[in-house]
Design an enzyme around this catalytic site. Structure first.
Site, short mmCIF file in Angstrom:
data_model
loop_
_atom_site.label_atom_id
_atom_site.label_comp_id
_atom_site.label_asym_id
_atom_site.label_seq_id
_atom_site.Cartn_x
_atom_site.Cartn_y
_atom_site.Cartn_z
N HIS A 22 0.87 -1.09 0.06
CA HIS A 22 0.06 -0.12 0.03
C HIS A 22 0.84 1.37 -0.13
O HIS A 22 0.45 2.19 -0.01
CB HIS A 22 -1.05 0.02 1.22
CG HIS A 22 -2.25 -0.93 0.92
ND1 HIS A 22 -2.04 -2.26 1.26
CD2 HIS A 22 -3.37 -0.77 0.60
CE1 HIS A 22 -3.04 -3.01 0.91
NE2 HIS A 22 -4.23 -2.02 0.55
N TYR A 41 -11.27 7.63 1.17
CA TYR A 41 -10.84 6.17 1.46
C TYR A 41 -9.39 6.13 2.25
O TYR A 41 -8.56 6.53 1.96
CB TYR A 41 -10.76 5.58 0.22
CG TYR A 41 -10.80 4.01 0.32
CD1 TYR A 41 -10.47 3.04 1.38
CD2 TYR A 41 -11.21 3.00 -0.86
CE1 TYR A 41 -10.62 1.55 1.45
CE2 TYR A 41 -11.44 1.84 -0.88
CZ TYR A 41 -11.02 0.84 0.61
OH TYR A 41 -11.28 -0.31 0.38
N TRP A 76 -5.74 -6.76 -8.64
CA TRP A 76 -5.21 -6.18 -7.45
C TRP A 76 -5.75 -7.10 -6.36
O TRP A 76 -5.05 -7.57 -5.45
CB TRP A 76 -5.87 -4.82 -7.23
CG TRP A 76 -5.58 -4.39 -5.74
CD1 TRP A 76 -6.43 -4.41 -4.71
CD2 TRP A 76 -4.36 -3.65 -5.35
NE1 TRP A 76 -5.89 -3.82 -3.76
CE2 TRP A 76 -4.52 -3.48 -3.95
CE3 TRP A 76 -3.09 -3.44 -5.96
CZ2 TRP A 76 -3.56 -2.87 -3.18
CZ3 TRP A 76 -2.30 -3.06 -4.90
CH2 TRP A 76 -2.50 -2.74 -3.59
#
Length: 113
Positions: A22, A41, A76
């Site tokens: 990430h 988010y 992903w």
């Protein structure tokens, strides 16, 4: 606007790799998240791999449908699947929202009515 929160568990032995994945997320995945209508988010990762996620959207069903059809999101999610405890399939489709029980802005606005 709808606020969505969810909770997952990252395998403790994979926490460092989860964080690395990430930092940063693939640019094309970031674009797909934004195109789905999800915004603001955030993901928080606590002790032992407890993960809390939060985002806002105008239509969560439409956002899920958009991501379900996305080739980028499928790649992903396939790459991220091994990180999670007790999850089958794509996390973006299977994570169960956590109910919201308090929101400061909503309650302050209700006082003004």
């Amino acid at each position: 606007m709808t606020r969505i929160a969810f909770q997952l568990t990252v395998r403790p032995e994979m926490i460092d790799e989860y964080i690395a994945r990430h930092s940063p997320v693939w640019p094309e995945m970031l674009a797909e998240i934004a195109a789905s209508g999800r915004r603001n988010y955030s993901i928080f990762l606590g002790d032992g791999g407890t993960l809390f996620g939060y985002y806002e959207t105008d239509d969560d069903d439409a956002a899920r449908e958009y991501l379900a059809a996305s080739e980028v999101a499928a790649r992903w999610e396939a790459s991220m699947a091994p990180f999670f405890v007790g999850m089958e399939g794509r996390v973006d489709q299977a994570a169960v929202p956590v109910p919201e029980v308090f929101n400061l802005a909503d309650q302050l606005a209700a006082l003004e009515d």
